[in-house]
Scaffold this active site. Sequence first.
Site, PDB file in Angstrom:
ATOM      1  N   ASP A   1      46.395 -24.148   5.426  1.00 47.77           N
ATOM      2  CA  ASP A   1      47.028 -24.003   4.291  1.00 47.77           C
ATOM      3  C   ASP A   1      48.450 -23.532   4.567  1.00 47.77           C
ATOM      4  O   ASP A   1      49.354 -23.494   3.549  1.00 47.77           O
ATOM      5  CB  ASP A   1      46.372 -22.960   3.031  1.00 47.77           C
ATOM      6  N   SER A   2      48.681 -23.148   5.748  1.00 51.79           N
ATOM      7  CA  SER A   2      50.425 -23.148   6.110  1.00 51.79           C
ATOM      8  C   SER A   2      51.212 -24.333   5.711  1.00 51.79           C
ATOM      9  O   SER A   2      52.018 -24.440   5.677  1.00 51.79           O
ATOM     10  CB  SER A   2      50.308 -23.021   7.467  1.00 51.79           C
TER      11      SER A   2
ATOM     12  N   ASP B   1      41.305 -25.537   5.602  1.00 53.25           N
ATOM     13  CA  ASP B   1      41.131 -24.250   5.004  1.00 53.25           C
ATOM     14  C   ASP B   1      41.023 -24.132   3.526  1.00 53.25           C
ATOM     15  O   ASP B   1      41.147 -25.195   2.768  1.00 53.25           O
ATOM     16  CB  ASP B   1      42.761 -23.673   4.922  1.00 53.25           C
TER      17      ASP B   1
ATOM     18  N   LYS C   1      37.596 -23.292   6.682  1.00 54.39           N
ATOM     19  CA  LYS C   1      38.058 -21.708   7.206  1.00 54.39           C
ATOM     20  C   LYS C   1      38.218 -20.712   5.782  1.00 54.39           C
ATOM     21  O   LYS C   1      38.730 -21.437   4.861  1.00 54.39           O
ATOM     22  CB  LYS C   1      39.464 -21.685   8.020  1.00 54.39           C
TER      23      LYS C   1
ATOM     24  N   GLU D   1      39.839 -16.744   4.651  1.00 52.87           N
ATOM     25  CA  GLU D   1      40.188 -15.799   5.266  1.00 52.87           C
ATOM     26  C   GLU D   1      39.472 -14.345   4.552  1.00 52.87           C
ATOM     27  O   GLU D   1      39.146 -14.245   3.479  1.00 52.87           O
ATOM     28  CB  GLU D   1      41.744 -15.437   4.786  1.00 52.87           C
TER      29      GLU D   1
ATOM     30  N   GLU E   1      44.623 -13.399  13.807  1.00 51.47           N
ATOM     31  CA  GLU E   1      45.999 -13.671  13.661  1.00 51.47           C
ATOM     32  C   GLU E   1      46.563 -12.436  13.872  1.00 51.47           C
ATOM     33  O   GLU E   1      46.528 -11.382  13.269  1.00 51.47           O
ATOM     34  CB  GLU E   1      46.312 -14.193  12.339  1.00 51.47           C
TER      35      GLU E   1
HETATM   36  O1  KIV Z   1      47.041 -22.153   7.793  1.00 49.67           O
HETATM   37  C1  KIV Z   1      47.228 -22.214   9.158  1.00 49.67           C
HETATM   38  O2  KIV Z   1      47.584 -23.119   9.585  1.00 49.67           O
HETATM   39  C2  KIV Z   1      46.242 -20.975   9.785  1.00 49.67           C
HETATM   40  C3  KIV Z   1      46.360 -20.868  11.198  1.00 49.67           C
HETATM   41  C4  KIV Z   1      47.530 -21.115  11.905  1.00 49.67           C
HETATM   42  C5  KIV Z   1      45.446 -19.806  11.999  1.00 49.67           C
HETATM   43  O3  KIV Z   1      45.455 -20.381   9.129  1.00 49.67           O
END
Ligand code: KIV
Length: 301
Positions: A49-50, A88, A118, A120, A187
């Site tokens: 989600d970056s 994510d 993924k 968090e 992280e």
């Molecule tokens: O959102 C992301 O890109 C991430 C990582 C780089 C671990 O969570």
Amino acid sequence: MSAQSQKRRLNVRDLAAMKGDRPIVSLTAYSAPMARTLDTDVDMILVGDSLGMVVYGMDTTVGVTPDMMVAHGAAVVRATEHACVIVDLPFGSYQESPQAAFRAAARVMAETGCSGVKLEGGVEMAKTVRFLTERGVPVLGHIGLMPQSVNAAGGFRVQGKTDDGARRIRADASAIADSGAFAIVIENTVEALARSLTEELKVPTIGIGASLACDGQILVTEDIVGLGGDFTPRFAKRYAELGEELRKAVGQYAEDVRARRFPAAEHCFSPPTKGSIAKPRLAAVSSKAIVAPGAKERRGA
Ligand code: KIV
């Protein structure tokens, strides 16, 4: 076995089995061209989600939506055949309840074809991780600095520096591992803690700013190739300056267009005739080239 000699796509079990054997190599990708470029060299591609910050220019990842993750996740899966693709779950799509998390994960998996999701969170997400993993959703955990909680945490800070902080992260790690996560991203966490977690946990740890002690590494691709803007996180090594290259290429294109050097004869569909220079030459493009179904033809290949 080298990454290149693997015939089928890696799955989450392959990644889990790499603990104690060889480091897990992972990077982020949000688009088909980037994913295609990474595919043979990495074990896991994360559609993180970056992308909210890297692609959409947001200040944090909080505004990322399930629709964005589905669109980018599907593009990455379509473009790859080797790497295990994990997508994510964005903020707000899974925190409310295990049932909400399952609906969000099921949509992401069904609509992208990814191999897992993924999310968090630590102790507070353990029940949700168990709910998902018991229902066929592979989960990659994410502890330490959790960007979706940046508003509550008051910024992007290194985690686990104090005894209390380290205790919390240790509890988070074992709660998520015990709930069935196949691996855990750690992280921005101090090395001693990352090392002891890696030794204690049965599942692989994948570090981002968490030292060499982890079982694998992940970074945002743009950060290591010079496409992440002026700021590079301390934990990211720059392997290329593609931003510079891109600026040079665009500058040359702009000069060529302004000097009427582009397009040259080899970029045109018929040889230039006397007096045709600088005149629109649309008539030279056959209607077939415009309406033909193949993408290559449509693009004039
Ligand atoms: O959102 C992301 O890109 C991430 C990582 C780089 C671990 O969570």
